[in-house]
Design a protein around this motif. Structure first.
Motif, PDB file in Angstrom:
ATOM      1  N   GLY A  80       1.130  -1.503   0.202  1.00 54.86           N
ATOM      2  CA  GLY A  80       0.183   0.233   0.261  1.00 54.86           C
ATOM      3  C   GLY A  80       1.044   1.421   0.084  1.00 54.86           C
ATOM      4  N   MET A  81       2.137   1.229   0.135  1.00 58.21           N
ATOM      5  CA  MET A  81       3.316   2.216   0.015  1.00 58.21           C
ATOM      6  C   MET A  81       3.461   2.652  -1.576  1.00 58.21           C
ATOM      7  SD  MET A  81       5.424   2.008   3.100  1.00 58.21           S
ATOM      8  CE  MET A  81       6.774   2.535   3.524  1.00 58.21           C
ATOM      9  N   TRP A 122       2.202   4.412  -9.109  1.00 57.83           N
ATOM     10  CA  TRP A 122       1.959   5.139  -7.970  1.00 57.83           C
ATOM     11  C   TRP A 122       2.837   4.650  -6.781  1.00 57.83           C
ATOM     12  CZ3 TRP A 122      -0.642   2.853  -3.526  1.00 57.83           C
ATOM     13  CH2 TRP A 122      -0.988   3.896  -2.502  1.00 57.83           C
ATOM     14  N   MET A 123       3.304   5.897  -5.997  1.00 58.94           N
ATOM     15  CA  MET A 123       3.686   5.830  -4.909  1.00 58.94           C
ATOM     16  C   MET A 123       2.481   6.189  -3.784  1.00 58.94           C
ATOM     17  SD  MET A 123       7.467   6.624  -2.919  1.00 58.94           S
ATOM     18  CE  MET A 123       8.047   5.954  -3.921  1.00 58.94           C
ATOM     19  N   ASP A 124       2.287   6.054  -2.659  1.00 63.75           N
ATOM     20  CA  ASP A 124       1.433   6.676  -1.088  1.00 63.75           C
ATOM     21  C   ASP A 124       1.716   7.947  -0.639  1.00 63.75           C
ATOM     22  OD1 ASP A 124       1.428   7.347   1.706  1.00 63.75           O
ATOM     23  OD2 ASP A 124      -0.375   6.690   0.809  1.00 63.75           O
ATOM     24  N   GLU A 177       6.749  11.580   0.981  1.00 65.96           N
ATOM     25  CA  GLU A 177       6.872  12.536   1.687  1.00 65.96           C
ATOM     26  C   GLU A 177       7.610  12.073   3.060  1.00 65.96           C
ATOM     27  OE1 GLU A 177       7.528  16.223   2.978  1.00 65.96           O
ATOM     28  OE2 GLU A 177       5.718  15.573   1.809  1.00 65.96           O
ATOM     29  N   GLN A 178       8.302  10.660   3.122  1.00 64.13           N
ATOM     30  CA  GLN A 178       9.080   9.709   3.965  1.00 64.13           C
ATOM     31  C   GLN A 178      10.792   9.766   3.641  1.00 64.13           C
ATOM     32  OE1 GLN A 178       8.635   9.610   7.567  1.00 64.13           O
ATOM     33  NE2 GLN A 178       6.554  11.053   7.161  1.00 64.13           N
ATOM     34  N   SER A 198      11.584   5.275   4.272  1.00 67.62           N
ATOM     35  CA  SER A 198      10.279   4.344   4.868  1.00 67.62           C
ATOM     36  C   SER A 198      10.285   3.048   4.532  1.00 67.62           C
ATOM     37  CB  SER A 198       9.244   5.920   4.660  1.00 67.62           C
ATOM     38  OG  SER A 198       8.636   6.628   3.628  1.00 67.62           O
ATOM     39  N   LEU A 199      10.565   3.305   2.493  1.00 67.44           N
ATOM     40  CA  LEU A 199      10.021   1.810   2.077  1.00 67.44           C
ATOM     41  C   LEU A 199      10.844   0.986   2.795  1.00 67.44           C
ATOM     42  CD1 LEU A 199       9.558   3.636  -1.541  1.00 67.44           C
ATOM     43  CD2 LEU A 199       7.551   2.817   0.196  1.00 67.44           C
TER      44      LEU A 199
END
Length: 144
Positions: A109-110, A128-130, A135-136, A140-141
């Motif tokens: 979902g990220m 697509w990226m959340d 922003e992180q 974070s990934l």
């Protein structure tokens, strides 16, 4: 004025390539198209220049790679949703491209991404990226 990118791709059949890129949502710009080249507008800042091999060769002394046999670059474009990622891949496949030549990317979902090859073998990724994950940043990934 925003910076623009012009991706120059050698193609073996200009009309086939124009039809392919129009099928996945591009728009041919007649002002910069002729029997040797066609500009395909993907967005206000991204343009794909489809160049016949003869015309492409006027810009470089290097041999034109067969993108079906080797990889030099992976081109990536963003999507607004996972559904848009899948729809773009479906359009590419229906228009004569190859769906998912690379592995699917599904990071809980990220981030979600798939890929396609155009008829000349050029490898594109649609991702697509959340927004919160973006922003992180990449760390974070990696932690997910």
């Amino acid at each position: 004025m925003s910076k623009m990118i012009f991706i120059n791709l050698p193609v073996t059949d200009l009309e086939r390539s124009i039809a392919f890129y129009e099928a996945i949502g591009g728009r041919k710009e007649p002002k910069f198209s002729n029997e040797q080249a066609a500009m395909i507008v993907l967005s206000d800042t991204i343009h794909v220049m489809l160049l016949t091999h003869g015309f492409y060769s006027t810009f470089t002394g290097k041999p034109i790679a067969d993108a079906h046999q080797s990889s030099q670059v992976l081109l990536a474009i963003s999507a607004d949703s996972t559904g848009e990622v899948d729809a773009t891949i479906d359009k590419a496949s229906s228009a004569g491209g190859i769906a998912d030549p690379g592995p699917k990317q599904d990071m809980g979902g990220m981030m979600y991404g798939r890929s396609f090859e155009d008829p000349d073998g050029h490898h594109w990724e649609v991702v697509w990226m959340d927004a919160a994950a973006a922003e992180q940043g990449a760390s974070s990934l990696e932690e997910a």
